[in-house]
Write an enzyme that holds these catalytic residues in place. Sequence first.
Site, short mmCIF file in Angstrom:
data_model
loop_
_atom_site.label_atom_id
_atom_site.label_comp_id
_atom_site.label_asym_id
_atom_site.label_seq_id
_atom_site.Cartn_x
_atom_site.Cartn_y
_atom_site.Cartn_z
N SER A 90 81.33 -31.25 17.03
CA SER A 90 81.99 -32.43 16.47
C SER A 90 82.91 -32.02 15.33
O SER A 90 82.78 -30.92 14.79
CB SER A 90 80.95 -33.42 15.95
OG SER A 90 81.57 -34.42 15.19
N HIS A 91 83.83 -32.91 14.96
CA HIS A 91 84.67 -32.67 13.79
C HIS A 91 83.86 -32.73 12.51
O HIS A 91 84.34 -32.33 11.45
CB HIS A 91 85.77 -33.73 13.71
CG HIS A 91 86.96 -33.39 14.56
ND1 HIS A 91 86.87 -33.17 15.89
CD2 HIS A 91 88.26 -33.20 14.22
CE1 HIS A 91 88.07 -32.88 16.37
NE2 HIS A 91 88.93 -32.90 15.37
N SER A 92 82.66 -33.28 12.61
CA SER A 92 81.85 -33.48 11.41
C SER A 92 80.50 -32.79 11.56
O SER A 92 79.82 -32.97 12.59
CB SER A 92 81.66 -35.00 11.20
OG SER A 92 80.41 -35.27 10.60
#
Lengths: 144, 193
Positions: free
Chosen positions: A21-23
């Site tokens: 994920s981007h996070s």
Amino acid sequence: MSGAETSHEGHEGHVGIVLVSHSGPVAESVARLAVGLAGGDVKAPVAAAGGTPDGGLGTSAELITEAARKVDGGAGVAVLVDLGSAVLTVKALLAEGDELPEGTRLVDAPFVEGAVAAVVTASTGADLDAVAAAAGEAYSYRKE
Amino acid sequence: MTAAAASVDREAARLTDLDSAIGDADHGSNLQRGFAAVVKVLEAEPPGTPGAVLTTAGRQLISTVGGASGPLYGTLLRRTGKQLGDADRVTADELRAALRAGVDAVAQLGGSAPGDATMLDALDPAVEALATSFRAAAEAAVQGAEATVPLQARKGRASYLGERSIGHQDPGATSSALLFSALAETAGEGAAR
């Protein structure tokens, strides 16, 4: 925070799951959610690779390769991704040829639902094709 | 590569400004970090051939950028470098053919085509114009980037804005124009602007 985290030690014979994920918190939470919903019988190794190494938002090739190596038990690795650069980075790493363990595949699936399906299916000892198919089938569950 | 890094350094704020209008405001800083890493690794271990310089640089961009521009530019440089092979010297024609392969690989990776308001709108005309000169290529890239202003973005974060993305110059096309200007500068033909 953003480091790869293995919820289970790599088991021989089980397909590994990597969640990109981007996070960092999103990747780690989805990993926990998938393992939790899969019930008590999670045998497949799951690792999160979220955000950048310094804890920012984005995609890290380094964290992805680290996570994939961690969950690789020889039966293949299913990589599920969220958006944009996560998709492109995994594709670019696969194109490199030697960056990710042999038998690593980018799975076309919705991130959260696909993760649950992949972890459940992989834990039954299913092969990479079956894991990828189960994760992809999550697209067919409409919500309205 | 050093000229490209310097140019990215100079224009990082502008790229990030463009990206803050329609993206997530990190294009300039991402590329700055990526190209700084490229320069560092090339200085530490200078590769022997032009092809090796490009593949090493591309590999570095994929691992350090953190946004979509990393795998995209990384693929552009790597594919171009691989196409050049291990020749010691490269002619303009060979470079053009290799860059064509690189740009095609970017289009395939991103699933996009010219007109989608992406870096391809600068890269594609630039490679075509390379048949004339490096300077013509740099100018074509700048024009291609400017031509993204009236386009609706169809890829990436900007595509979620739909029609609201119209009226903004694409940051990726803008950075692509910078790279072709750096190439022209290095080839001794002057930057586009």
